[in-house]
Enzyme design. Structure first.
Site, short mmCIF file in Angstrom:
data_model
loop_
_atom_site.label_atom_id
_atom_site.label_comp_id
_atom_site.label_asym_id
_atom_site.label_seq_id
_atom_site.Cartn_x
_atom_site.Cartn_y
_atom_site.Cartn_z
N SER A 100 -6.76 -4.05 2.99
CA SER A 100 -6.17 -4.86 4.06
C SER A 100 -6.95 -6.11 4.42
O SER A 100 -6.49 -6.89 5.27
CB SER A 100 -5.96 -4.00 5.30
OG SER A 100 -4.87 -3.13 5.11
N SER A 198 1.06 -2.27 11.30
CA SER A 198 2.03 -1.86 10.28
C SER A 198 1.94 -2.76 9.06
O SER A 198 2.03 -3.99 9.17
CB SER A 198 3.45 -1.92 10.84
OG SER A 198 4.39 -1.58 9.83
N ASN A 199 1.80 -2.15 7.89
CA ASN A 199 1.79 -2.91 6.64
C ASN A 199 3.09 -3.68 6.43
O ASN A 199 3.09 -4.74 5.79
CB ASN A 199 1.53 -1.98 5.46
CG ASN A 199 0.11 -1.47 5.40
OD1 ASN A 199 -0.83 -2.25 5.37
ND2 ASN A 199 -0.05 -0.16 5.40
N GLY A 341 -10.56 -2.91 5.23
CA GLY A 341 -9.58 -2.60 4.19
C GLY A 341 -9.80 -1.21 3.63
O GLY A 341 -10.95 -0.77 3.48
#
Length: 388
Positions: A100, A198-199, A341
């Site tokens: 991320s 949220s991805n 991430g």
């Protein structure tokens, strides 16, 4: 996590099967002579970071590394190993999947488009992507670009590791299919009323980048950020590209429980499953360079950077969340900015301050339980505050 895994390695207090902790100082921190040992140890400027790194690694993967410094100098430390059953300390120029941390690159690209007058933060996403965010309780006319960047869109959390759409014939995943999969989950809140990571938000933003630039998101981010900043060891892989450039930190999946730890190598997978929310590959050194450039005003305009650093109303793991940037308030005063991430094989974080201090941390496992977030934060804050 990433499909089927290979053989399981069990190591702990089991005699010869026990993995060895290896701490690798930089050349400037080479072992002193016996006569010098006591005073040198007392004078070690990074003793606190080393202790925090060891504690992190003992709760994390087979290895852990940190690359840190200030505007003038950098240094690195490593604990454990980048390859199980070997002495291979993690190095700051070895590649790993940054997960991320990709979101900050995506956010910076969107803010560049804002600077160019092609996108407005307050405009509903429906204007740019008609019909994409509609149905199942969603209305793209009520969700702005800012809310997607800020994770205040109300879109439900989505974890691609747990649920993916059908793959393309080559095994890759398209952004629109990933977005449709994410939107199968009912809204978590009304737009603009609550923060929820949220991805799906950043997959929609990837579609926005593609629509606005006319270029695949991996190419747009490469052309706009990776290449201009000279991030020669950073890659946003194209869909279908499973490769991890060498040299690389080997990634593992595993758990730690009651002194035992189980590692299984992460097998090959297509990073397009994460796309603009988490597909990128980089190194500790390159990630520090990127965030230093961003916070230093070399990627987006001052006004756009101020928007990225507006973390009001969006708390995240004890800190704040702006537009693709996490804020950490430091015990020594001031704040640091960056992102973390986590993808199969890796857990990482990079943070920088306005005066050029930087830290990038990685461990080579994606733990399924007891994620050592507090230990990671301790490494980050200690490295940034040590000696101040």
């Amino acid at each position: 996590m990433a499909g089927k895994f290979g053989r399981i390695r069990l190591a702990a207090a089991l005699g010869a099967a026990c993995a060895t902790l290896v701490v690798l100082p930089t050349a400037a921190q080479a072992a002193p002579t016996a006569a010098q040992a006591a005073p040198a140890a007392a004078a070690d400027p990074h003793a606190g970071t080393l202790a925090a790194l060891k504690a992190f690694q003992s709760a994390a993967g087979p290895g852990a590394g940190v690359y840190a410094g200030d505007a003038a100098n950098s240094w690195s430390l490593s604990a454990g190993t980048g390859t199980i059953n070997t002495n291979a300390p993690i190095q700051p120029d070895e590649h790993f999947r940054a997960g991320s941390q990709t979101k900050t690159f995506t956010a910076a690209t969107v803010l560049q488009l804002v600077d160019e007058g092609k996108v407005s933060l307050e405009t509903p996403i429906e204007k740019y992507l008609p019909g994409v965010v509609q149905g199942n309780g969603y209305d793209g006319n009520a969700i702005t670009v800012r809310q997607l960047l800020h994770h205040t869109s109300g879109i439900a959390a989505y974890e691609p590791l747990l649920s993916r759409p059908a793959a393309n014939p080559d095994g890759s995943y398209s952004l629109d299919a990933l977005v449709r999969e994410g939107l199968k989950r009912a809204p978590a809140s009304a737009p603009g009323t609550a923060y929820l990571y949220s991805n799906t938000n950043y997959m929609i933003l990837g579609m926005l980048v593609e629509k606005t630039t006319g270029t695949p998101v991996h190419r747009a981010i490469t052309d706009r950020i990776i290449t201009p900043l000279g991030l020669t060891r950073t890659v946003f892989p194209a869909p279908g590209d499973h490769s991890l450039p060498t040299p690389a930190v080997n990634g593992y999946h595993g758990v730690r429980f009651a002194g035992l730890y189980f590692w299984t190598p992460v097998l090959d997978y297509d990073p397009s499953a994460f796309s603009s929310s988490g597909a990128m590959i980089s190194t500790e050194r390159d990630l520090a360079k990127f965030y230093q450039a961003l916070i230093g005003g070399k990627v987006v305009s001052p006004a756009a950077l101020a928007e990225m650093q507006n973390a009001k109303g969006a708390d995240y793991e004890g800190g704040g969340y702006g537009l693709g940037l996490i804020r950490r308030d430091l015990p020594c005063g001031g704040s640091a900015w960056g992102h973390n991430g986590m993808v199969p094989g890796y857990y990482s974080m990079t943070m920088v301050t306005a005066d050029g201090r930087h830290v990038s941390v990685v461990t080579n496992a994606h733990l399924t339980t007891n994620v050592p977030a507090a230990q990671m934060d301790k490494v980050v804050t200690t490295a940034l505050c040590e000696g101040r």
